[in-house]
Design a protein around this motif. Structure first.
Motif, mmCIF file in Angstrom:
data_model
loop_
_atom_site.group_PDB
_atom_site.id
_atom_site.type_symbol
_atom_site.label_atom_id
_atom_site.label_comp_id
_atom_site.label_asym_id
_atom_site.label_seq_id
_atom_site.Cartn_x
_atom_site.Cartn_y
_atom_site.Cartn_z
ATOM 1 N N LEU A 255 85.140 62.106 20.293
ATOM 2 C CA LEU A 255 85.644 62.340 21.604
ATOM 3 C C LEU A 255 87.220 61.893 22.247
ATOM 4 O O LEU A 255 87.977 61.983 21.936
ATOM 5 N N ALA A 256 87.669 63.074 22.984
ATOM 6 C CA ALA A 256 89.073 63.393 23.105
ATOM 7 C C ALA A 256 89.513 64.163 24.906
ATOM 8 O O ALA A 256 88.396 64.216 25.254
ATOM 9 N N VAL A 257 90.167 63.306 25.372
ATOM 10 C CA VAL A 257 90.422 63.190 27.169
ATOM 11 C C VAL A 257 91.402 63.621 27.479
ATOM 12 O O VAL A 257 92.133 63.128 26.711
ATOM 13 N N GLU B 160 96.301 58.547 36.167
ATOM 14 C CA GLU B 160 96.841 60.175 36.341
ATOM 15 C C GLU B 160 97.385 60.314 35.091
ATOM 16 O O GLU B 160 98.000 59.669 34.067
ATOM 17 N N ASN B 161 96.919 61.814 34.808
ATOM 18 C CA ASN B 161 97.995 62.101 33.466
ATOM 19 C C ASN B 161 96.986 61.188 32.695
ATOM 20 O O ASN B 161 98.312 61.313 31.745
ATOM 21 N N LEU B 162 96.185 60.534 31.887
ATOM 22 C CA LEU B 162 95.296 59.738 30.781
ATOM 23 C C LEU B 162 95.339 60.703 29.979
ATOM 24 O O LEU B 162 94.129 61.093 30.080
ATOM 25 N N SER B 163 95.505 60.829 28.593
ATOM 26 C CA SER B 163 95.107 61.092 27.378
ATOM 27 C C SER B 163 94.490 60.288 26.407
ATOM 28 O O SER B 163 95.274 59.339 26.314
ATOM 29 N N LEU B 164 93.834 60.297 25.565
ATOM 30 C CA LEU B 164 92.861 59.700 24.503
ATOM 31 C C LEU B 164 92.269 60.007 23.366
ATOM 32 O O LEU B 164 91.172 60.900 23.898
ATOM 33 N N LEU C 113 87.396 53.422 33.777
ATOM 34 C CA LEU C 113 88.340 54.284 32.295
ATOM 35 C C LEU C 113 86.582 54.244 31.425
ATOM 36 O O LEU C 113 86.674 55.688 31.146
ATOM 37 N N LEU C 114 85.738 53.432 30.676
ATOM 38 C CA LEU C 114 83.932 53.539 30.306
ATOM 39 C C LEU C 114 83.573 54.904 30.274
ATOM 40 O O LEU C 114 82.372 55.297 29.224
ATOM 41 N N LYS C 115 83.536 54.535 31.886
ATOM 42 C CA LYS C 115 82.247 55.293 32.097
ATOM 43 C C LYS C 115 82.799 56.998 32.325
ATOM 44 O O LYS C 115 82.374 57.787 32.113
ATOM 45 N N LEU C 116 84.233 56.858 32.528
ATOM 46 C CA LEU C 116 84.859 58.919 32.517
ATOM 47 C C LEU C 116 84.783 59.144 30.941
ATOM 48 O O LEU C 116 84.248 59.404 30.106
ATOM 49 N N LEU C 117 85.322 57.934 29.484
ATOM 50 C CA LEU C 117 84.648 58.909 28.225
ATOM 51 C C LEU C 117 82.884 58.670 28.216
ATOM 52 O O LEU C 117 82.897 59.380 27.236
ATOM 53 N N ALA C 118 81.816 57.871 29.174
ATOM 54 C CA ALA C 118 80.920 57.606 28.618
ATOM 55 C C ALA C 118 80.090 59.198 29.403
ATOM 56 O O ALA C 118 79.260 59.898 29.239
ATOM 57 N N GLY C 119 80.888 59.522 30.326
ATOM 58 C CA GLY C 119 80.323 60.735 31.105
ATOM 59 C C GLY C 119 79.914 60.201 32.249
ATOM 60 O O GLY C 119 78.883 61.667 32.700
ATOM 61 N N THR C 120 79.511 58.873 33.021
ATOM 62 C CA THR C 120 78.019 58.873 33.463
ATOM 63 C C THR C 120 79.086 58.910 34.885
ATOM 64 O O THR C 120 78.222 58.927 36.204
ATOM 65 N N ILE C 121 80.764 59.089 35.137
ATOM 66 C CA ILE C 121 81.876 59.421 36.346
ATOM 67 C C ILE C 121 82.310 60.332 35.897
ATOM 68 O O ILE C 121 83.154 60.404 34.663
ATOM 69 N N GLU C 122 82.672 61.010 36.913
ATOM 70 C CA GLU C 122 83.195 62.203 36.961
ATOM 71 C C GLU C 122 84.996 62.145 37.114
ATOM 72 O O GLU C 122 85.395 61.671 37.719
ATOM 73 N N PRO C 123 86.298 63.039 36.724
ATOM 74 C CA PRO C 123 87.743 62.434 36.450
ATOM 75 C C PRO C 123 87.942 63.320 38.217
ATOM 76 O O PRO C 123 86.969 64.339 38.364
ATOM 77 N N ASP C 124 88.452 62.881 38.708
ATOM 78 C CA ASP C 124 89.376 63.992 39.689
ATOM 79 C C ASP C 124 90.161 65.325 39.874
ATOM 80 O O ASP C 124 89.838 65.738 39.834
ATOM 81 N N GLY D 9 91.539 66.476 34.269
ATOM 82 C CA GLY D 9 91.042 66.306 33.832
ATOM 83 C C GLY D 9 90.358 66.788 32.947
ATOM 84 O O GLY D 9 88.760 67.634 33.565
ATOM 85 N N ARG D 10 90.286 67.072 31.348
ATOM 86 C CA ARG D 10 89.330 67.371 30.841
ATOM 87 C C ARG D 10 88.610 66.056 29.651
ATOM 88 O O ARG D 10 88.783 65.933 28.966
ATOM 89 N N ARG D 11 87.495 66.075 29.220
ATOM 90 C CA ARG D 11 86.661 65.946 28.993
ATOM 91 C C ARG D 11 85.511 66.481 26.919
ATOM 92 O O ARG D 11 85.033 66.994 27.744
ATOM 93 N N THR D 12 86.423 66.129 25.995
ATOM 94 C CA THR D 12 86.130 67.076 24.948
ATOM 95 C C THR D 12 85.151 65.906 23.964
ATOM 96 O O THR D 12 85.557 65.257 23.910
ATOM 97 N N ILE D 13 83.708 66.441 23.886
ATOM 98 C CA ILE D 13 82.781 65.449 22.474
ATOM 99 C C ILE D 13 83.054 66.355 21.586
ATOM 100 O O ILE D 13 82.421 67.674 21.279
ATOM 101 N N GLN D 14 82.630 66.119 20.332
ATOM 102 C CA GLN D 14 82.561 67.164 19.054
ATOM 103 C C GLN D 14 80.918 67.088 18.870
ATOM 104 O O GLN D 14 80.158 65.947 18.925
ATOM 105 N N PRO D 15 80.257 68.531 18.814
ATOM 106 C CA PRO D 15 79.382 68.800 19.015
ATOM 107 C C PRO D 15 78.778 67.375 18.208
ATOM 108 O O PRO D 15 79.209 67.593 16.723
ATOM 109 N N GLY D 16 76.966 66.943 18.346
ATOM 110 C CA GLY D 16 76.411 66.959 18.010
ATOM 111 C C GLY D 16 76.649 65.700 17.390
ATOM 112 O O GLY D 16 75.889 64.185 16.677
ATOM 113 N N ARG D 17 77.479 64.844 18.127
ATOM 114 C CA ARG D 17 78.085 62.965 18.639
ATOM 115 C C ARG D 17 77.653 62.993 19.686
ATOM 116 O O ARG D 17 77.278 63.088 20.418
ATOM 117 N N ARG D 18 77.296 60.889 19.642
ATOM 118 C CA ARG D 18 76.388 60.870 20.147
ATOM 119 C C ARG D 18 77.080 59.482 21.188
ATOM 120 O O ARG D 18 77.572 58.235 20.216
#
Length: 599
Positions: A10-12, A26-30, A51-62, A64-73
């Motif tokens: 996962l990358a944000v 703001e401008n947080l990357s991981l 932040l955990l909810k953003l990483l999980a995708g249960t809430i949306e950021p104002d 930025g971008r969130r990317t998950i490797q295909p097939g990963r859970r």
């Protein structure tokens, strides 16, 4: 932060999130890789859960971008499991489009001792937490996001979860106040502080040394700023640093108090404390003599005796349902024993902070909660200005008119502690006080307990917290028996190991002529007996080595001046803890064998 990482799970990038009118970050990357095991650390209200909810995708950021490797859970274990609306805990665990397999959920629930047929509406906090764990762990996650996973769990369940995560092949990010849990499992730290996320490739054991170095660097930079601005920006850093230095003296005082108590207690497991002098009798706060308590056919306590003096800090330990809260209620007079007697000092005035904390009215202001709308608060008979008192509890002074509804759950808990500790009392009763508190607030709570002139009774599953605060520990096993030792959780475990080893050696043995002629001779193998005899010394040596390494890592100058040495010690600490865990697991295995053979 790592400059490059092939195919992260996962990358944000450049995340920003507002809360109300304020900016959390703001401008947080991981970037999260396959073998990452990270502790997410920050003050209550810093935005860790968001932040955990953003990483999980249960809430949306104002932004930025969130990317998950295909097939990963990616699976989130929330702090408050949403069991409402489900008939049973099983229905909750199997709900949703990504529900795990039923047999996997049932297998984990069985290991956690959970009845999945429990109605969701009446389930306790511990049962809801276990159901949420069963759902998350059975989902075959590649990345686990754990928000306070040990809340409401007893020590047995925490040990089980630690062992599961140690074997787990995926990555995880965990928010927790449990220092022992974080130290044993993490290999990197994420520090969310004032809207900025920092990453360091050290486990939690090296976190304090790292942050001390960061604070020291910021303080040097702040010398160039206007003095007033410096006060506003850096009061927290200086307070934390000073607190940690003061705590060294408090820990030395705690060891002296434990030594005094040890001299007044018999052998391990002896519940009755002997007090010979008139001076000791005059300090008596609570005296229980041969008390017993049962509910239906189940014994909670059998023939339990203890004498508690002014200034004692008593920790009560045991699995859920073992009778910890019942013992508190017996000692404080909320509950009467079936037999025996409890005497209390006539001047005893108690304040109880329990695990069912009342939610404060969201429309009220901080000054309404602490000072009835005024500017002054009376703290155990002494008047203090509300802004100064707020700083004592790690709040910025300017929040006096903030509404309670804008606070996080942890900040509300901290404010409740501030209110309760201000009251006049000579007995503090703390039932699971560490839930929802951040690590800095735990440091503060330890300091307040150390400075408190009265007596403190603590129920907690937080091993590190007990080791840092208690002068005596009471261990309940759920069968009515109780162990009492001078010290904290570590001393209680050492006493139990020593007693089990002694039992395996001195237990009654049947004469050879009474054994059936054709039956096998029931005894430990040579290797099992050797491990049973030698492992206690090995465990003690490893604990001493860990304590020595932790003391070296606690040097604030180490990280900045000798980074290679810091990295070497951190790796050594991780290796020592792994060896200790392995030795303890092996000792428990052979001790159980020996106990089974002795019966």
């Amino acid at each position: 932060m790592r400059a490059a990482m092939a195919a992260p799970i996962l990358a944000v990038e450049n995340l920003s999130l507002h809360q109300g009118e304020g900016l959390l970050f703001e401008n947080l990357s991981l970037f999260v890789g396959e073998d990452d095991r990270m502790a997410l650390i920050g003050r209550n209200g810093a935005g860790k859960t968001s932040l955990l909810k953003l990483l999980a995708g249960t809430i949306e950021p104002d932004a930025g971008r969130r990317t998950i490797q295909p097939g990963r859970r990616v699976v989130l274990l929330p702090q408050d499991p949403p069991v409402q609306g489900h008939a049973t805990l099983l229905d909750f665990a199997l709900s949703g489009p990504d529900a795990p397999a039923r047999h996997e959920v049932e297998a984990i629930a069985d290991q956690l001792g959970l009845d999945l047929n429990t109605p969701a509406a009446t389930a306790s906090g511990g049962e809801r937490r276990r159901a949420s764990l069963a759902r998350a762990l059975a989902s075959s996650p590649d990345l686990l996001l754990l928000d306070e996973p040990t809340n409401h769990l007893d020590l047995e369940a925490i040990d089980w979860l630690e062992a599961w995560l140690a074997r787990y092949a995926g990555a995880f990010i965990v928010i927790s106040h449990d220092r022992a849990f974080l130290t044993r499992l993490t290999k990197a730290c994420l520090w969310l502080d004032r809207g900025q996320l920092r990453r360091q490739e050290v486990g939690f054991g090296g976190f304090e040394a790292w942050t001390e170095a960061v604070y020291a660097e910021e303080t040097r930079a702040a010398e160039k700023l206007d003095s007033k601005l410096r006060l506003e920006l850096h009061w927290l850093q200086r307070g934390v640093t000073a607190r940690r230095r003061r705590n060294q003296g408090r820990l030395a005082k705690l060891q002296d108090m434990r030594a005094q108590r040890k001299a007044m207690i018999g052998g391990p497991g002896v519940a009755k404390l002997g007090l010979a002098t008139d001076d000791a009798k005059s300090k008596m706060v609570i005296e229980a003599e041969a008390i017993s308590k049962s509910f239906a056919d189940r014994a909670i306590l059998k023939d339990f005796s203890i004498r508690i003096q002014r200034g004692d800090r008593i920790g009560i330990v045991g699995r859920n349902g073992a009778g910890k809260t019942t013992l508190l209620r017996l000692l404080t007079g909320e509950l009467e024993p079936d037999s025996g007697s409890v005497r209390r000092a006539q001047t005893l005035t108690g304040v109880t902070i329990d695990q069912q904390r009342r939610l404060m009215e969201p429309d009220k202001r901080v000054r309404d909660i602490l000072a009835d709308g005024g500017d002054w608060v009376t703290v155990r008979g002494e008047r203090k200005h509300i802004q100064g008192y707020l700083k004592d509890f790690l709040f910025a002074p300017g929040i006096v008119d903030a509404r309670i509804g804008t606070f996080s759950g942890g900040e509300r808990s901290r404010l409740l502690l501030a209110r309760e500790f201000a009251r006049e009392s000579n007995l503090l009763v703390l039932d699971e006080p560490t839930n929802d508190l951040d690590l800095e607030t735990l440091d503060l709570l330890q300091e307040v307990i150390a400075d408190y002139e009265g007596t403190v009774l603590i129920v907690s599953h937080d091993r590190d917290f007990l080791d840092r605060t208690t002068t005596m520990a009471i261990g309940l096993d759920g069968s009515g028996k109780a162990d009492i030792v001078a010290g904290g959780f570590r001393e209680l475990e050492e006493a139990r190991r020593a007693r089990a080893a002694q039992t395996s050696h001195s237990g009654p043995k049947a004469p050879a002529r009474e054994r059936p002629a054709s039956g096998p001779i029931r005894k430990l193998s040579f290797k099992d007996q050797h491990d049973l005899d030698k492992l206690p010394q090995t465990i003690a040596s490893l604990e001493q080595a860990i304590a020595k390494t932790e003391q070296q890592l606690a040097d604030p100058a180490l990280y900045g001046q000798f980074p290679a040495r810091f990295a070497s010690l951190t790796a050594e600490l991780t290796d020592l803890r792994t060896k200790l865990e392995s030795a303890e697991m092996r000792w428990l295995e052979v001790a159980e064998k020996a106990e089974a053979l002795a019966t």
